[in-house]
Design a protein around this motif. Structure first.
Motif, PDB file in Angstrom:
ATOM      1  N   PRO A  46       0.800  -1.230   0.000  1.00 14.88           N
ATOM      2  CA  PRO A  46       0.000   0.000   0.000  1.00 14.88           C
ATOM      3  C   PRO A  46       0.835   1.284   0.000  1.00 14.88           C
ATOM      4  O   PRO A  46       0.467   2.258  -0.662  1.00 14.88           O
ATOM      5  N   GLU A  47       1.953   1.294   0.700  1.00 12.28           N
ATOM      6  CA  GLU A  47       2.790   2.490   0.745  1.00 12.28           C
ATOM      7  C   GLU A  47       3.389   2.792  -0.625  1.00 12.28           C
ATOM      8  O   GLU A  47       3.389   3.930  -1.084  1.00 12.28           O
ATOM      9  N   SER A  48       3.899   1.763  -1.289  1.00  9.20           N
ATOM     10  CA  SER A  48       4.478   1.952  -2.625  1.00  9.20           C
ATOM     11  C   SER A  48       3.407   2.358  -3.628  1.00  9.20           C
ATOM     12  O   SER A  48       3.631   3.211  -4.490  1.00  9.20           O
ATOM     13  N   PHE A  49       2.215   1.760  -3.516  1.00  5.45           N
ATOM     14  CA  PHE A  49       1.126   2.139  -4.406  1.00  5.45           C
ATOM     15  C   PHE A  49       0.741   3.599  -4.179  1.00  5.45           C
ATOM     16  O   PHE A  49       0.481   4.337  -5.130  1.00  5.45           O
ATOM     17  N   GLY A  50       0.733   4.033  -2.922  1.00 11.67           N
ATOM     18  CA  GLY A  50       0.440   5.437  -2.614  1.00 11.67           C
ATOM     19  C   GLY A  50       1.458   6.378  -3.242  1.00 11.67           C
ATOM     20  O   GLY A  50       1.107   7.431  -3.779  1.00 11.67           O
ATOM     21  N   MET A  51       2.729   5.987  -3.194  1.00 11.82           N
ATOM     22  CA  MET A  51       3.780   6.802  -3.818  1.00 11.82           C
ATOM     23  C   MET A  51       3.592   6.855  -5.335  1.00 11.82           C
ATOM     24  O   MET A  51       3.720   7.918  -5.950  1.00 11.82           O
ATOM     25  N   LEU A  52       3.263   5.712  -5.935  1.00 11.15           N
ATOM     26  CA  LEU A  52       3.016   5.667  -7.377  1.00 11.15           C
ATOM     27  C   LEU A  52       1.821   6.537  -7.738  1.00 11.15           C
ATOM     28  O   LEU A  52       1.859   7.307  -8.693  1.00 11.15           O
ATOM     29  N   ARG A  53       0.758   6.426  -6.968  1.00 11.13           N
ATOM     30  CA  ARG A  53      -0.451   7.212  -7.222  1.00 11.13           C
ATOM     31  C   ARG A  53      -0.159   8.705  -7.158  1.00 11.13           C
ATOM     32  O   ARG A  53      -0.582   9.475  -8.029  1.00 11.13           O
ATOM     33  N   CYS A  54       0.596   9.135  -6.154  1.00 15.43           N
ATOM     34  CA  CYS A  54       0.952  10.552  -6.023  1.00 15.43           C
ATOM     35  C   CYS A  54       1.840  11.010  -7.177  1.00 15.43           C
ATOM     36  O   CYS A  54       1.653  12.102  -7.711  1.00 15.43           O
ATOM     37  N   ALA A  55       2.788  10.178  -7.574  1.00  8.39           N
ATOM     38  CA  ALA A  55       3.681  10.531  -8.689  1.00  8.39           C
ATOM     39  C   ALA A  55       2.890  10.671  -9.988  1.00  8.39           C
ATOM     40  O   ALA A  55       3.117  11.607 -10.768  1.00  8.39           O
ATOM     41  N   VAL A  56       1.935   9.772 -10.215  1.00  5.04           N
ATOM     42  CA  VAL A  56       1.110   9.861 -11.423  1.00  5.04           C
ATOM     43  C   VAL A  56       0.235  11.112 -11.369  1.00  5.04           C
ATOM     44  O   VAL A  56       0.072  11.811 -12.374  1.00  5.04           O
ATOM     45  N   ALA A  57      -0.327  11.433 -10.209  1.00  5.37           N
ATOM     46  CA  ALA A  57      -1.147  12.640 -10.067  1.00  5.37           C
ATOM     47  C   ALA A  57      -0.319  13.897 -10.350  1.00  5.37           C
ATOM     48  O   ALA A  57      -0.787  14.811 -11.037  1.00  5.37           O
ATOM     49  N   GLU A  58       0.913  13.936  -9.865  1.00  2.00           N
ATOM     50  CA  GLU A  58       1.793  15.079 -10.137  1.00  2.00           C
ATOM     51  C   GLU A  58       2.115  15.176 -11.623  1.00  2.00           C
ATOM     52  O   GLU A  58       2.113  16.260 -12.206  1.00  2.00           O
ATOM     53  N   LEU A  59       2.375  14.036 -12.245  1.00  2.00           N
ATOM     54  CA  LEU A  59       2.672  14.010 -13.672  1.00  2.00           C
ATOM     55  C   LEU A  59       1.478  14.508 -14.487  1.00  2.00           C
ATOM     56  O   LEU A  59       1.635  15.310 -15.413  1.00  2.00           O
ATOM     57  N   LEU A  60       0.276  14.065 -14.137  1.00  4.50           N
ATOM     58  CA  LEU A  60      -0.923  14.524 -14.838  1.00  4.50           C
ATOM     59  C   LEU A  60      -1.126  16.029 -14.673  1.00  4.50           C
ATOM     60  O   LEU A  60      -1.522  16.715 -15.617  1.00  4.50           O
ATOM     61  N   ALA A  61      -0.842  16.555 -13.479  1.00  2.00           N
ATOM     62  CA  ALA A  61      -0.952  18.000 -13.262  1.00  2.00           C
ATOM     63  C   ALA A  61       0.051  18.752 -14.141  1.00  2.00           C
ATOM     64  O   ALA A  61      -0.281  19.802 -14.710  1.00  2.00           O
ATOM     65  N   GLU A  62       1.259  18.224 -14.266  1.00  2.00           N
ATOM     66  CA  GLU A  62       2.262  18.855 -15.133  1.00  2.00           C
ATOM     67  C   GLU A  62       1.847  18.812 -16.598  1.00  2.00           C
ATOM     68  O   GLU A  62       2.022  19.784 -17.332  1.00  2.00           O
ATOM     69  N   VAL A  63       1.279  17.694 -17.032  1.00  2.00           N
ATOM     70  CA  VAL A  63       0.807  17.573 -18.414  1.00  2.00           C
ATOM     71  C   VAL A  63      -0.287  18.613 -18.671  1.00  2.00           C
ATOM     72  O   VAL A  63      -0.292  19.284 -19.707  1.00  2.00           O
ATOM     73  N   GLU A  64      -1.220  18.769 -17.744  1.00  2.00           N
ATOM     74  CA  GLU A  64      -2.290  19.762 -17.902  1.00  2.00           C
ATOM     75  C   GLU A  64      -1.720  21.177 -17.943  1.00  2.00           C
ATOM     76  O   GLU A  64      -2.193  22.014 -18.708  1.00  2.00           O
ATOM     77  N   ALA A  65      -0.698  21.454 -17.134  1.00  2.77           N
ATOM     78  CA  ALA A  65      -0.067  22.775 -17.147  1.00  2.77           C
ATOM     79  C   ALA A  65       0.595  23.044 -18.495  1.00  2.77           C
ATOM     80  O   ALA A  65       0.480  24.145 -19.047  1.00  2.77           O
ATOM     81  N   VAL A  66       1.262  22.054 -19.043  1.00  2.00           N
ATOM     82  CA  VAL A  66       1.899  22.212 -20.355  1.00  2.00           C
ATOM     83  C   VAL A  66       0.842  22.424 -21.428  1.00  2.00           C
ATOM     84  O   VAL A  66       0.993  23.281 -22.301  1.00  2.00           O
ATOM     85  N   LYS A  67      -0.255  21.675 -21.369  1.00  2.00           N
ATOM     86  CA  LYS A  67      -1.352  21.861 -22.331  1.00  2.00           C
ATOM     87  C   LYS A  67      -1.910  23.273 -22.240  1.00  2.00           C
ATOM     88  O   LYS A  67      -2.210  23.892 -23.260  1.00  2.00           O
ATOM     89  N   SER A  68      -2.068  23.777 -21.035  1.00  2.00           N
ATOM     90  CA  SER A  68      -2.611  25.118 -20.830  1.00  2.00           C
ATOM     91  C   SER A  68      -1.689  26.176 -21.430  1.00  2.00           C
ATOM     92  O   SER A  68      -2.145  27.100 -22.109  1.00  2.00           O
ATOM     93  N   VAL A  69      -0.392  26.038 -21.197  1.00  6.03           N
ATOM     94  CA  VAL A  69       0.579  26.983 -21.762  1.00  6.03           C
ATOM     95  C   VAL A  69       0.561  26.894 -23.282  1.00  6.03           C
ATOM     96  O   VAL A  69       0.560  27.916 -23.976  1.00  6.03           O
ATOM     97  N   ALA A  70       0.517  25.690 -23.820  1.00  4.78           N
ATOM     98  CA  ALA A  70       0.499  25.511 -25.269  1.00  4.78           C
ATOM     99  C   ALA A  70      -0.750  26.148 -25.875  1.00  4.78           C
ATOM    100  O   ALA A  70      -0.685  26.794 -26.929  1.00  4.78           O
ATOM    101  N   THR A  71      -1.882  26.005 -25.214  1.00  2.00           N
ATOM    102  CA  THR A  71      -3.128  26.604 -25.703  1.00  2.00           C
ATOM    103  C   THR A  71      -3.034  28.119 -25.694  1.00  2.00           C
ATOM    104  O   THR A  71      -3.444  28.774 -26.654  1.00  2.00           O
ATOM    105  N   ARG A  72      -2.471  28.687 -24.619  1.00  2.00           N
ATOM    106  CA  ARG A  72      -2.322  30.153 -24.553  1.00  2.00           C
ATOM    107  C   ARG A  72      -1.368  30.649 -25.626  1.00  2.00           C
ATOM    108  O   ARG A  72      -1.618  31.671 -26.262  1.00  2.00           O
ATOM    109  N   LEU A  73      -0.262  29.931 -25.840  1.00  2.00           N
ATOM    110  CA  LEU A  73       0.692  30.345 -26.870  1.00  2.00           C
ATOM    111  C   LEU A  73       0.075  30.242 -28.254  1.00  2.00           C
ATOM    112  O   LEU A  73       0.298  31.107 -29.103  1.00  2.00           O
ATOM    113  N   GLN A  74      -0.701  29.215 -28.466  1.00  2.00           N
ATOM    114  CA  GLN A  74      -1.365  29.047 -29.752  1.00  2.00           C
ATOM    115  C   GLN A  74      -2.372  30.173 -29.968  1.00  2.00           C
ATOM    116  O   GLN A  74      -2.480  30.706 -31.068  1.00  2.00           O
TER     117      GLN A  74
END
Length: 99
Positions: A46-74
């Motif tokens: 469970p602890e390792s799964f929690g770490m994986l889950r948090c890492a994936v959530a952070e990665l998804l937030a970064e992807v959304e931030a990059v998409k947002s910047v790309a949309t504004r630049l476009q």
């Protein structure tokens, strides 16, 4: 680069083993099927799964931030040749062409 084709998961709980009769140990099992047909099995506590889950959530937030910047630049890449100033042009008509 391989891509995830499908994923299945389950949670197993071990109630007892030959060494201990009162053991409650959960584990998360992931079955990952990749686009090349290969399958990866992953077992996490469970602890390792929690770490994986948090890492994936952070990665998804970064992807959304990059998409947002790309949309504004476009959106900024479309800049009109001349700006329309409402004080200079109170009827909001388009400016005359320079041609």
């Amino acid at each position: 680069m391989q891509r995830l084709q499908s994923m299945q998961w389950r949670v197993d709980v071990t109630f007892s083993t030959a060494h201990s009769h009162r053991l409650l140990r959960p584990s998360v099992l992931l079955r990952l099927e990749l686009d090349d047909g290969s399958v990866r099995l992953v077992e996490l506590d469970p602890e390792s799964f929690g770490m994986l889950r948090c890492a994936v959530a952070e990665l998804l937030a970064e992807v959304e931030a990059v998409k947002s910047v790309a949309t504004r630049l476009q959106a900024r890449s479309f800049v009109p040749a001349k700006s329309i100033d409402s004080q200079e042009n109170p009827d909001h008509s388009l400016p005359e062409s320079d041609q």
